[in-house]
Design a protein around this motif. Structure first.
Motif, PDB file in Angstrom:
ATOM      1  N   GLU A   3      50.053  28.697  31.349  1.00 42.17           N
ATOM      2  CA  GLU A   3      48.816  29.282  31.636  1.00 42.17           C
ATOM      3  C   GLU A   3      48.662  30.443  32.572  1.00 42.17           C
ATOM      4  O   GLU A   3      49.495  30.553  33.408  1.00 42.17           O
ATOM      5  CB  GLU A   3      48.060  27.928  32.839  1.00 42.17           C
ATOM      6  CG  GLU A   3      47.956  26.589  32.082  1.00 42.17           C
ATOM      7  CD  GLU A   3      47.770  25.441  32.981  1.00 42.17           C
ATOM      8  OE1 GLU A   3      46.765  25.065  33.526  1.00 42.17           O
ATOM      9  OE2 GLU A   3      48.771  25.031  33.432  1.00 42.17           O
ATOM     10  N   SER A   4      48.074  31.161  31.970  1.00 38.75           N
ATOM     11  CA  SER A   4      48.085  32.734  32.539  1.00 38.75           C
ATOM     12  C   SER A   4      46.778  33.121  33.011  1.00 38.75           C
ATOM     13  O   SER A   4      45.793  33.177  32.292  1.00 38.75           O
ATOM     14  CB  SER A   4      48.633  33.535  31.573  1.00 38.75           C
ATOM     15  OG  SER A   4      48.417  34.875  31.873  1.00 38.75           O
ATOM     16  N   ARG A   5      46.492  33.748  34.138  1.00 38.95           N
ATOM     17  CA  ARG A   5      45.273  34.188  34.783  1.00 38.95           C
ATOM     18  C   ARG A   5      45.427  35.572  35.275  1.00 38.95           C
ATOM     19  O   ARG A   5      46.252  35.891  36.200  1.00 38.95           O
ATOM     20  CB  ARG A   5      45.082  33.111  35.806  1.00 38.95           C
ATOM     21  CG  ARG A   5      43.358  33.149  36.271  1.00 38.95           C
ATOM     22  CD  ARG A   5      43.586  31.840  37.366  1.00 38.95           C
ATOM     23  NE  ARG A   5      42.720  32.420  38.402  1.00 38.95           N
ATOM     24  CZ  ARG A   5      41.179  32.333  38.235  1.00 38.95           C
ATOM     25  NH1 ARG A   5      40.880  31.698  37.077  1.00 38.95           N
ATOM     26  NH2 ARG A   5      40.515  32.720  39.169  1.00 38.95           N
ATOM     27  N   ARG A   6      44.636  36.452  34.780  1.00 37.40           N
ATOM     28  CA  ARG A   6      44.640  37.758  35.105  1.00 37.40           C
ATOM     29  C   ARG A   6      43.219  38.265  35.376  1.00 37.40           C
ATOM     30  O   ARG A   6      42.617  38.632  34.337  1.00 37.40           O
ATOM     31  CB  ARG A   6      45.326  38.800  34.126  1.00 37.40           C
ATOM     32  CG  ARG A   6      45.641  40.169  34.708  1.00 37.40           C
ATOM     33  CD  ARG A   6      46.439  41.083  33.616  1.00 37.40           C
ATOM     34  NE  ARG A   6      47.648  40.307  33.431  1.00 37.40           N
ATOM     35  CZ  ARG A   6      48.788  40.869  34.234  1.00 37.40           C
ATOM     36  NH1 ARG A   6      48.511  42.000  34.707  1.00 37.40           N
ATOM     37  NH2 ARG A   6      49.839  40.358  33.984  1.00 37.40           N
ATOM     38  N   VAL A   7      42.424  38.043  36.443  1.00 35.64           N
ATOM     39  CA  VAL A   7      41.241  38.438  36.732  1.00 35.64           C
ATOM     40  C   VAL A   7      41.034  39.423  37.930  1.00 35.64           C
ATOM     41  O   VAL A   7      41.803  39.667  38.897  1.00 35.64           O
ATOM     42  CB  VAL A   7      40.445  37.004  37.202  1.00 35.64           C
ATOM     43  CG1 VAL A   7      40.612  35.932  35.977  1.00 35.64           C
ATOM     44  CG2 VAL A   7      40.979  36.358  38.302  1.00 35.64           C
ATOM     45  N   GLY A   8      39.955  40.221  37.645  1.00 38.79           N
ATOM     46  CA  GLY A   8      39.532  41.024  39.106  1.00 38.79           C
ATOM     47  C   GLY A   8      38.241  41.372  38.908  1.00 38.79           C
ATOM     48  O   GLY A   8      37.657  41.324  37.688  1.00 38.79           O
ATOM     49  N   PRO A   9      37.995  42.631  39.711  1.00 33.88           N
ATOM     50  CA  PRO A   9      36.477  42.978  39.761  1.00 33.88           C
ATOM     51  C   PRO A   9      36.164  44.031  38.592  1.00 33.88           C
ATOM     52  O   PRO A   9      37.057  44.525  38.022  1.00 33.88           O
ATOM     53  CB  PRO A   9      36.253  43.640  41.153  1.00 33.88           C
ATOM     54  CG  PRO A   9      37.746  43.767  41.607  1.00 33.88           C
ATOM     55  CD  PRO A   9      38.580  42.894  40.859  1.00 33.88           C
ATOM     56  N   TYR A  10      34.818  44.284  38.468  1.00 35.75           N
ATOM     57  CA  TYR A  10      34.338  45.003  37.367  1.00 35.75           C
ATOM     58  C   TYR A  10      34.476  46.652  37.987  1.00 35.75           C
ATOM     59  O   TYR A  10      34.207  46.930  38.969  1.00 35.75           O
ATOM     60  CB  TYR A  10      32.882  45.074  37.040  1.00 35.75           C
ATOM     61  CG  TYR A  10      32.484  45.516  35.948  1.00 35.75           C
ATOM     62  CD1 TYR A  10      33.005  45.627  34.638  1.00 35.75           C
ATOM     63  CD2 TYR A  10      31.383  46.877  35.995  1.00 35.75           C
ATOM     64  CE1 TYR A  10      32.403  46.343  33.517  1.00 35.75           C
ATOM     65  CE2 TYR A  10      30.963  47.477  35.048  1.00 35.75           C
ATOM     66  CZ  TYR A  10      31.370  47.068  33.591  1.00 35.75           C
ATOM     67  OH  TYR A  10      31.135  47.943  32.760  1.00 35.75           O
ATOM     68  N   ASN A  11      35.051  47.374  36.893  1.00 33.78           N
ATOM     69  CA  ASN A  11      34.972  48.943  37.026  1.00 33.78           C
ATOM     70  C   ASN A  11      34.367  49.473  35.764  1.00 33.78           C
ATOM     71  O   ASN A  11      34.983  49.481  34.700  1.00 33.78           O
ATOM     72  CB  ASN A  11      36.558  49.334  37.113  1.00 33.78           C
ATOM     73  CG  ASN A  11      36.525  50.820  37.430  1.00 33.78           C
ATOM     74  OD1 ASN A  11      35.892  51.515  37.367  1.00 33.78           O
ATOM     75  ND2 ASN A  11      37.868  51.447  37.915  1.00 33.78           N
ATOM     76  N   PRO A  12      33.208  50.175  36.153  1.00 30.25           N
ATOM     77  CA  PRO A  12      32.441  50.921  34.871  1.00 30.25           C
ATOM     78  C   PRO A  12      33.361  51.741  34.005  1.00 30.25           C
ATOM     79  O   PRO A  12      32.942  52.028  33.060  1.00 30.25           O
ATOM     80  CB  PRO A  12      31.325  51.339  35.557  1.00 30.25           C
ATOM     81  CG  PRO A  12      31.464  51.262  37.148  1.00 30.25           C
ATOM     82  CD  PRO A  12      32.584  50.254  37.392  1.00 30.25           C
ATOM     83  N   ASN A  13      34.385  52.526  34.744  1.00 23.94           N
ATOM     84  CA  ASN A  13      34.928  53.471  34.222  1.00 23.94           C
ATOM     85  C   ASN A  13      35.785  52.965  32.807  1.00 23.94           C
ATOM     86  O   ASN A  13      36.283  53.508  31.885  1.00 23.94           O
ATOM     87  CB  ASN A  13      36.318  54.057  34.917  1.00 23.94           C
ATOM     88  CG  ASN A  13      35.779  54.667  36.166  1.00 23.94           C
ATOM     89  OD1 ASN A  13      34.593  55.111  36.010  1.00 23.94           O
ATOM     90  ND2 ASN A  13      36.614  55.060  37.158  1.00 23.94           N
ATOM     91  N   PHE A  14      35.964  51.383  32.757  1.00 19.63           N
ATOM     92  CA  PHE A  14      36.874  50.641  31.843  1.00 19.63           C
ATOM     93  C   PHE A  14      35.723  50.257  30.776  1.00 19.63           C
ATOM     94  O   PHE A  14      36.293  49.309  29.655  1.00 19.63           O
ATOM     95  CB  PHE A  14      37.832  49.825  32.209  1.00 19.63           C
ATOM     96  CG  PHE A  14      38.854  50.457  33.286  1.00 19.63           C
ATOM     97  CD1 PHE A  14      39.741  51.427  32.624  1.00 19.63           C
ATOM     98  CD2 PHE A  14      38.889  50.522  34.475  1.00 19.63           C
ATOM     99  CE1 PHE A  14      40.666  52.244  33.308  1.00 19.63           C
ATOM    100  CE2 PHE A  14      39.857  51.112  35.208  1.00 19.63           C
ATOM    101  CZ  PHE A  14      40.753  52.022  34.559  1.00 19.63           C
ATOM    102  N   ALA A  15      34.521  50.325  30.846  1.00 16.64           N
ATOM    103  CA  ALA A  15      33.376  49.416  30.187  1.00 16.64           C
ATOM    104  C   ALA A  15      33.794  49.603  28.729  1.00 16.64           C
ATOM    105  O   ALA A  15      33.371  48.812  27.948  1.00 16.64           O
ATOM    106  CB  ALA A  15      32.065  50.035  30.612  1.00 16.64           C
ATOM    107  N   SER A  18      39.619  38.519  33.010  1.00 19.31           N
ATOM    108  CA  SER A  18      38.295  38.731  33.365  1.00 19.31           C
ATOM    109  C   SER A  18      38.282  40.219  34.080  1.00 19.31           C
ATOM    110  O   SER A  18      39.176  40.342  34.701  1.00 19.31           O
ATOM    111  CB  SER A  18      37.709  37.708  34.225  1.00 19.31           C
ATOM    112  OG  SER A  18      36.738  37.982  35.028  1.00 19.31           O
ATOM    113  N   ARG A  19      37.398  40.834  33.937  1.00 21.18           N
ATOM    114  CA  ARG A  19      37.230  42.328  34.774  1.00 21.18           C
ATOM    115  C   ARG A  19      35.740  42.013  35.471  1.00 21.18           C
ATOM    116  O   ARG A  19      35.242  42.765  35.965  1.00 21.18           O
ATOM    117  CB  ARG A  19      37.136  43.357  33.854  1.00 21.18           C
ATOM    118  CG  ARG A  19      36.164  43.256  32.850  1.00 21.18           C
ATOM    119  CD  ARG A  19      36.412  44.792  31.883  1.00 21.18           C
ATOM    120  NE  ARG A  19      35.603  44.746  30.802  1.00 21.18           N
ATOM    121  CZ  ARG A  19      35.969  45.483  29.677  1.00 21.18           C
ATOM    122  NH1 ARG A  19      36.887  46.492  29.800  1.00 21.18           N
ATOM    123  NH2 ARG A  19      35.170  45.592  28.796  1.00 21.18           N
ATOM    124  N   VAL A  20      35.303  40.726  35.656  1.00 27.91           N
ATOM    125  CA  VAL A  20      34.199  40.354  36.348  1.00 27.91           C
ATOM    126  C   VAL A  20      34.431  39.250  37.412  1.00 27.91           C
ATOM    127  O   VAL A  20      33.156  38.712  37.941  1.00 27.91           O
ATOM    128  CB  VAL A  20      32.823  39.935  35.360  1.00 27.91           C
ATOM    129  CG1 VAL A  20      32.415  41.025  34.633  1.00 27.91           C
ATOM    130  CG2 VAL A  20      33.457  38.799  34.524  1.00 27.91           C
TER     131      VAL A  20
END
Ligand SMILES: NC(=O)c1ccc[n+]([C@@H]2O[C@H](COP(=O)([O-])OP(=O)(O)OC[C@H]3O[C@@H](n4cnc5c(N)ncnc54)[C@H](O)[C@@H]3O)[C@@H](O)[C@H]2O)c1
Length: 325
Positions: free
Chosen positions: A140-152, A211-213
């Protein structure tokens, strides 16, 4: 002493610059960026020659890092290799499998090192993990973080998930036989979070969430195998191993109590900057001091192949049936 250069000095290229600047076996022969402004800012702090056209840098270097936007990787890497320059190209190498294969063919024919910047492979905890996760059945792998509009405009799979795919594929070492993917957008036009199941021929299953949100950054992996449960934190580079898990119910005076016991082993991991380890490995390969590849070319392209397939599913198919319950 090797003469090195960097092409693309944005977010990632600056990390490379800090490291090359520290190393004693590399001479920074030039910083190249298409933007005069970026080079102007860097020139205030670093004494290296600057170039806006990478072709002008090539006669002065033995090896380069390419950290320009992914869309330019193929053209730049091809010209570097054809000029006889060893290449460390940031991940993903390209967004087209045939182009990636072509680059490896050129490198092989010319006896040059072509290294893809999968920096997590050089994370101390990931290297330890390879030694202990010998027979995983559930990952089980989890890579999550906040949004950065530069990578939209970037694919979350090629941007984030490819790290996890790469680690898992190299750990499991078996063919993927089943793939399920679903992803949804929140802020951008592309999926901002995605969930993927990979099933392998040796019966291992991997579940990857990116996730990036998500406001809290979290990068973890856990592995269930026959005699242990392993939990890894990429950021702290900590590994905990749980063994001999026993659950018992104890009947007390009018109450039933539940007891869970296990042996917890905290693994000592040698912690160093993974990018520094990666660049050192690249330069050691270039100077012939180390075996060229951590994994084979086939494996290199396997993670890209899986990532592209996932993107294809996410783009045209939600991987789910519509219901109205
Ligand atoms: N390994 C990792 O964990 C990781 C993390 C982030 C980014 N990356 C990868 O690194 C690459 C760069 O990402 P970034 O976030 O640093 O991007 P960025 O946009 O911050 O920087 C890119 C830089 O390249 C320059 N550039 C554009 N075209 C150029 C050209 N033809 N010649 C020279 N310079 C050029 C731009 O002016 C910019 O300064 C991408 O491929 C990305 O996927 C890898």
């Amino acid at each position: 002493m090797l003469n090195v250069g960097i092409i693309g000095l944005g977010k990632m290229g600056k990390y490379h610059l800090n490291i090359y600047d520290e190393l004693t076996n590399a001479n920074m022969a030039g910083m190249c960026d298409a933007s005069e402004e970026v080079l102007g800012e860097l020139s205030k702090r670093y004494p290296y020659k600057t170039y806006t056209d990478y072709r002008e840098l090539l006669p002065h270097v033995d090896a380069v890092t390419i950290a320009a936007p992914t869309v330019h990787h193929y053209d730049i890497a091809k010209e570097c290799l054809e000029a006889g320059v060893h290449v460390l190209v940031e991940k993903p190498i390209t967004t087209d499998l045939a182009q990636a294969e072509e680059l490896f063919n050129i490198a092989e024919k010319r006896g040059l090192v072509l290294h893809i910047g999968h920096v997590e492979r050089f994370n101390g905890a990931v290297q330890e993990l390879r030694k202990i996760a010998t027979d995983p059945y559930l990952i089980e792998s989890r890579r999550v973080g906040p949004y950065n509009p530069n990578f939209a405009g970037d694919s979350i799979v090629l941007d984030l998930m490819i790290h996890d795919i790469d680690i898992i594929v190299n750990m499991v070492n078996s063919d993927v036989t089943e793939l399920q993917a679903s992803g949804y957008s929140v802020h951008s036009k592309l999926p901002d979070y995605a969930s993927v199941h990979l099933h392998f021929a040796n019966n291992t299953t991997a579940h990857i969430l990116v996730s990036r949100v998500t406001q809290k950054k979290d990068r973890t992996m856990s592995i269930s195998q026959k005699d242990s449960f392993i939990s890894l934190d990429y950021t702290s580079q900590d590994i905990n191993i749980y063994r001999n898990i026993q659950s018992t119910q104890i009947m007390g005076n009018k109450e039933l109590r539940y007891k869970n016991e296990y042996v917890l082993e905290r693994l000592f991991v040698y912690k160093d900057n993974p990018l520094k380890q990666e660049i050192k490995h690249f330069l050691d390969c270039v100077s012939g001091q180390e075996e060229c590849r951590v994994v084979t070319v086939e494996h290199e392209l396997k993670s890209l192949k899986i990532a592209l397939k996932i993107d294809e599913i996410l783009m045209k198919d939600k991987g789910a049936i519509e219901v109205n319950l």
